[in-house]
Structures are given as structure tokens and as C-alpha cells.
Design a protein around this motif. Structure first.
Motif, mmCIF file in Angstrom:
data_model
loop_
_atom_site.group_PDB
_atom_site.id
_atom_site.type_symbol
_atom_site.label_atom_id
_atom_site.label_comp_id
_atom_site.label_asym_id
_atom_site.label_seq_id
_atom_site.Cartn_x
_atom_site.Cartn_y
_atom_site.Cartn_z
ATOM 1 N N TYR A 94 1.859 1.302 25.443
ATOM 2 C CA TYR A 94 1.616 0.564 26.594
ATOM 3 C C TYR A 94 0.481 0.036 27.147
ATOM 4 O O TYR A 94 -0.513 0.609 27.009
ATOM 5 C CB TYR A 94 2.467 1.566 27.992
ATOM 6 N N ASP A 95 0.342 -1.291 27.663
ATOM 7 C CA ASP A 95 -0.651 -1.903 28.296
ATOM 8 C C ASP A 95 -0.815 -1.654 29.678
ATOM 9 O O ASP A 95 -2.056 -1.344 30.130
ATOM 10 C CB ASP A 95 -0.411 -3.305 28.146
ATOM 11 N N TRP A 99 -0.852 8.745 25.596
ATOM 12 C CA TRP A 99 -0.423 7.500 26.291
ATOM 13 C C TRP A 99 -1.493 6.748 26.876
ATOM 14 O O TRP A 99 -1.424 5.700 27.595
ATOM 15 C CB TRP A 99 0.206 8.308 27.613
ATOM 16 N N THR A 145 -5.695 0.810 28.232
ATOM 17 C CA THR A 145 -4.608 0.707 28.910
ATOM 18 C C THR A 145 -5.112 0.627 30.435
ATOM 19 O O THR A 145 -5.966 1.613 30.877
ATOM 20 C CB THR A 145 -3.961 2.180 28.657
ATOM 21 N N SER A 160 -8.325 2.729 30.883
ATOM 22 C CA SER A 160 -8.689 4.044 29.823
ATOM 23 C C SER A 160 -9.925 3.899 29.045
ATOM 24 O O SER A 160 -9.956 2.674 28.584
ATOM 25 C CB SER A 160 -7.437 4.140 28.943
#
Length: 197
Positions: free
Chosen positions: A114-115, A141, A146, A183
Motif C-alpha cells: 500500500y502507498d 506494512w 508509505t 515511513s
């Protein structure tokens, strides 16, 4: 409060609300501001709506060009509402709807990279903090780059001691606050040096 898609392929489509008061739909003003901040990064992005409610935010992402959105919620009525809203906007083909506890979801490995991860949990219970800390534990994740976006009441906000999620922006729109993190997790830093034979 009007509840509709603001822009993109499903612009103007009305969205159903979840019956009762278990969810708190984002205002059009805050939603418009959110996607103005994200800008063209939404194109071809993978979006996770972690406490999805009506699905309005993930649906807006799809309408504006996201490649895929996963909607997660525990409430049966929320899941039914999301499915109805995806159908009425014609965006169901690029979506996955999951009924699962958010923390159980984060304890497993993601099906997608996931972006964007959007966190808008029930208010005043500190769940947003738990979610961020859980994400930091479940680094699978959080590939580098991210973006995690949290929607809370400004009264809930506090600075958190986070290792990988770097705060990048905070915006207030009435009783809605959006907190943006990116992130900086580097998997190479977690890998023990291999000793050469």
C-alpha cells in the motif's frame, strides 16, 4: 451533511451513510483538503482504508485515479454500506472489502503493497495511537515511503514516540484533524550482518 464524491470519475455521486452513530463521516471540506495535499501521488496508488466506515475516503481515492483500494471495517452495517457505495459509484472492480478487526488485519501479512494507509478509528479511545504503534511493529506494512494519514478530533492529538513513521504535516478543519506520516523504515537496518566464511 452532504456525503458525496467530490472529484474524479464518480464526481457528484451521493454516498449512503452507515445507519446509527458508529461512524463519523469526514466533511467534504476536510476530504477536499486531504486530496489536495496528496495531489497527483494518488494516481495508480494502492490505498488501505483501515476503519473504513462508509468507504467515502477510499472511494474518493479511487474516483481520483487510485489503482486499488482495500476497505476494512468490523461493523456489518459498515461493510454493507461500503459495498452499496462502491456499486453506486461504479468503482467496485478496483476494490476489496474486508470485514476484520483492524489489529488482526495488521497482525497478518498484507496482500498488497500500500502507498497510503488511512486511519480514522472511533474517537476518544486512543485507537489511532494503537494503530500507529501496531504498524511500527508490523513493518511488513511499511515499505519506505508509505504514507500513513490519521483522522482524529484535535482534542485527541498528542506527539508520539515513533521509530519509523516520521510526521510530515498536520492540518485542522473544525473538529477534524489530519496527521500525515511517512515511513522511513529501512529493512536493511533490521538485517543482521552476514558473516563471511
Amino acid at each position: 451533511m452532504s456525503h458525496r464524491v467530490i472529484s474524479g470519475s464518480a464526481k457528484g455521486k451521493r454516498l449512503k451513510l452507515v445507519p446509527g452513530d458508529t461512524t463519523r463521516p469526514i466533511t467534504d471540506r476536510a476530504k477536499e483538503a486531504l486530496f489536495n495535499i496528496i495531489g497527483s501521488d494518488i494516481y495508480d496508488a494502492y490505498w488501505l482504508d483501515l476503519f473504513a466506515g462508509t468507504g467515502a475516503v477510499g472511494i474518493e481515492a479511487l474516483s481520483r485515479g487510485a489503482e486499488h483500494a482495500t476497505f476494512n471495517d468490523m461493523e456489518r452495517m459498515a461493510i454493507a454500506t461500503i459495498e452499496d457505495n462502491l456499486k453506486s459509484t461504479g468503482l467496485a472492480a478496483n476494490a476489496k472489502v474486508v470485514r476484520k478487526d483492524a489489529f488482526a488485519l495488521l497482525a497478518a501479512s498484507p496482500d498488497e503493497v500500500y502507498d497510503f494507509i488511512y486511519v480514522a478509528p472511533p474517537q476518544y479511545k486512543g485507537i489511532w495511537k494503537q494503530a500507529l504503534l501496531k504498524l511500527e511493529e508490523a513493518t511488513v506494512w511499511l515499505p519506505t515511503g508509505t504514507e500513513v494519514i490519521v483522522q482524529i478530533d484535535p482534542k485527541e492529538h498528542e506527539e508520539l514516540d515513533l521509530k519509523y513513521l516520521q510526521p510530515t504535516d498536520e492540518r485542522r478543519y473544525g473538529s477534524t484533524m489530519l496527521c500525515f506520516y511517512v515511513s522511513e523504515y529501512d529493512p536493511d537496518e533490521d538485517t543482521p550482518d552476514s558473516t563471511e566464511e
